[in-house]
Design an enzyme around this catalytic site. Structure first.
Site, PDB file in Angstrom:
ATOM      1  N   ASN A 229       0.880  -1.174   0.000  1.00  0.00           N
ATOM      2  CA  ASN A 229       0.000   0.000   0.000  1.00  0.00           C
ATOM      3  C   ASN A 229       0.919   1.226   0.000  1.00  0.00           C
ATOM      4  OD1 ASN A 229      -1.814   2.036   0.461  1.00  0.00           O
ATOM      5  ND2 ASN A 229      -2.723   1.121   2.293  1.00  0.00           N
TER       6      ASN A 229
ATOM      7  N   HIS B 221     -13.294   2.342   0.127  1.00  0.00           N
ATOM      8  CA  HIS B 221     -13.216   1.262   1.129  1.00  0.00           C
ATOM      9  C   HIS B 221     -13.783  -0.054   0.574  1.00  0.00           C
ATOM     10  CE1 HIS B 221     -13.631   4.503   4.511  1.00  0.00           C
ATOM     11  NE2 HIS B 221     -12.351   4.178   4.388  1.00  0.00           N
TER      12      HIS B 221
ATOM     13  N   GLU C 160      -8.076  -5.667   5.062  1.00  0.00           N
ATOM     14  CA  GLU C 160      -7.937  -5.297   3.654  1.00  0.00           C
ATOM     15  C   GLU C 160      -6.730  -5.974   3.018  1.00  0.00           C
ATOM     16  OE1 GLU C 160      -8.716  -1.313   5.288  1.00  0.00           O
ATOM     17  OE2 GLU C 160      -9.442  -0.802   3.297  1.00  0.00           O
TER      18      GLU C 160
ATOM     19  N   ARG D 206      -2.565  -2.135  -3.443  1.00  0.00           N
ATOM     20  CA  ARG D 206      -3.777  -1.361  -3.233  1.00  0.00           C
ATOM     21  C   ARG D 206      -3.738  -0.165  -4.186  1.00  0.00           C
ATOM     22  NH1 ARG D 206      -5.172   3.212   1.062  1.00  0.00           N
ATOM     23  NH2 ARG D 206      -7.369   3.359   0.553  1.00  0.00           N
TER      24      ARG D 206
ATOM     25  N   ARG E  37     -13.049  14.956   8.162  1.00  0.00           N
ATOM     26  CA  ARG E  37     -13.796  15.317   6.940  1.00  0.00           C
ATOM     27  C   ARG E  37     -15.256  15.621   7.286  1.00  0.00           C
ATOM     28  NH1 ARG E  37     -12.137   9.969   3.811  1.00  0.00           N
ATOM     29  NH2 ARG E  37     -10.138   9.853   4.873  1.00  0.00           N
TER      30      ARG E  37
END
Ligand code: ADP
Length: 399
Positions: free
Chosen positions: A7, A180, A386, A91, A241
């Protein structure tokens, strides 16, 4: 088969080496401050002590070399040679409408990934640099791209289109993509196992609640709606956010605060959410501690978070016409008893009943059904993984 999962960020690179026979993580680590003074590698072999190697890494190619050296090192390594790595799973944040699943990377794929860069200018270029660095260091080893957006490509047009002129979709690719996806897909598969159902038969709502949060409606194992949008700024209130706001607020802030659009963008991405509301932190541990001491803004921030998640869960329950289960995952979903309780408060009439004792007992890293025995809808806490999902997708493609 051993698979390396990568990643790559703009100045960081996370990795895990996974043995697919046992699904065991043989080693994992993180390269930090790539291209910046003070770069270092944190490497942890399974069952061993963390090793910190401080050495300049001028770019991602240097970082990958250090990772491969660490993995094959005589002391803290876990394999004898690089040849033991069968494939690398990367990823990739954005696959646009091009990628509906994972793919083996070749020149053509690379061009298509590059074409998605404008959609994720902070993330995709870094992911591509990571892929290129691995290709150079490991010639002949298959590289696979696993996209955050791919799982959501099954959404119907009425879910993914925005109410703006159609040309903006056709010419500028403005639509809801969702993110996601790897996590939502992983917990969907695990939920199906827990429910004793085939994944194609499950109707669930998955709540990935972490620094970034997104809620997904899954029908027949496929994403049919999701709360994040064109970017990961949309949806629920998050750590820093803002989530969904009236789009007119952007111009209003710019006009009234004398800010540029870039500055407003930064404000909404980095200084908003529960951090901006509480003025304390984006971390739910800090907020829960402050709330316990009577801090009203911490209480407001946490209430707003739960409220915004409830909003999507409620909408998706209606869209799906009911659900087999509601799934909680990621840092907040797996750890916060109070948030899970508040999200599912007062909905017993809909057949959703959380068992307070089971909710209390759910601990990170363990799958658990926290609904009461007579709850029609199961409430599942499922640790996301993940990296394992990326490794599984990679294995399936190269096998
Ligand atoms: P990311 O979204 O960056 O992948 P995570 O899914 O690990 O990260 O979520 C990180 C967030 O999870 C933290 O910011 C924090 O708010 C929350 N979190 C992690 N552990 C706990 C805990 N024990 N209690 C409450 N919140 C936690």
């Amino acid at each position: 088969m051993k698979i390396l999962v990568i990643n790559a960020g703009s100045s960081s690179l996370k990795y895990q080496l996974i043995d697919m026979e046992t699904e065991n993580v043989m080693a994992k680590g993180l390269c930090e401050r790539i291209g910046i003074e003070g770069s270092k590698l944190n490497h942890t072999p399974d069952g061993g002590e963390k090793v910190v190697i401080e050495k300049p890494m001028k770019d991602h190619a240097d970082a990958i070399k250090m990772v491969l050296d660490a993995l094959t090192d005589g002391n803290h390594g876990v394999i004898s040679s690089m040849d033991e790595i069968s494939a690398v799973g990367h990823r990739v944040v954005h696959g646009g409408e091009e990628f509906t699943g994972s793919v083996i990377i070749n020149d053509e794929v690379m061009k298509a990934v590059e074409a998605c860069n404008p959609l994720a200018p902070l993330h995709n270029p870094a992911n591509i640099i990571g892929i290129k660095a691995c290709e150079a260091a490991m010639p002949g080893v298959p590289m696979v791209g696993v996209f955050d957006t791919a799982f959501h490509q099954t959404m119907p047009a009425e879910s993914f289109m925005y109410g703006i002129p159609y040309d903006l979709y056709k010419e500028n690719k403005i639509r809801r993509y969702g993110f996601h996806g790897t996590s939502h897909k992983y917990v969907t598969q695990e939920a199906a196992k827990m429910l004793g159902k085939n994944v194609d038969d499950v109707k669930i709502i998955t709540c990935h609640l972490g620094n970034g949060s997104s809620i997904t409606a899954v029908d027949g194992g496929k994403s049919v709606d999701t709360s994040m949008g064109f970017t990961p700024l949309a949806g629920t209130v998050m750590g820093t956010r803002c989530g969904d706001i009236d789009p007119a607020i952007v111009k209003f802030i710019a006009d009234n605060k004398g800010m540029t659009l870039d500055e407003v963008d930064t404000l909404l991405n980095k200084k908003s959410g529960v951090d901006g509301i509480s003025g304390i932190s984006s971390d739910f541990r800090d907020l829960e501690a402050a709330e316990a001491e009577g801090n009203e803004r911490a209480h407001l921030a946490l209430s707003m978070f739960s409220h915004s998640v409830r909003h999507f869960v409620g909408a998706y329950l209606f869209e799906l016409g009911g659900a087999d289960a509601i799934v909680f995952t990621a840092g907040i979903g797996e750890n916060t008893v109070i948030i899970r309780r508040d999200i599912l408060k007062g909905v017993e009439a809909l057949g959703i009943k959380i068992d307070p004792e089971k909710n209390e007992k759910a601990i990170r890293g363990v799958q658990m059904d926290i609904a009461t025995d007579d709850s029609k809808v199961r409430v599942l806490v499922i640790p996301t993984n993940e990296e394992l999902m990326i490794a599984k997708e990679t294995e399936a493609l190269v096998k």
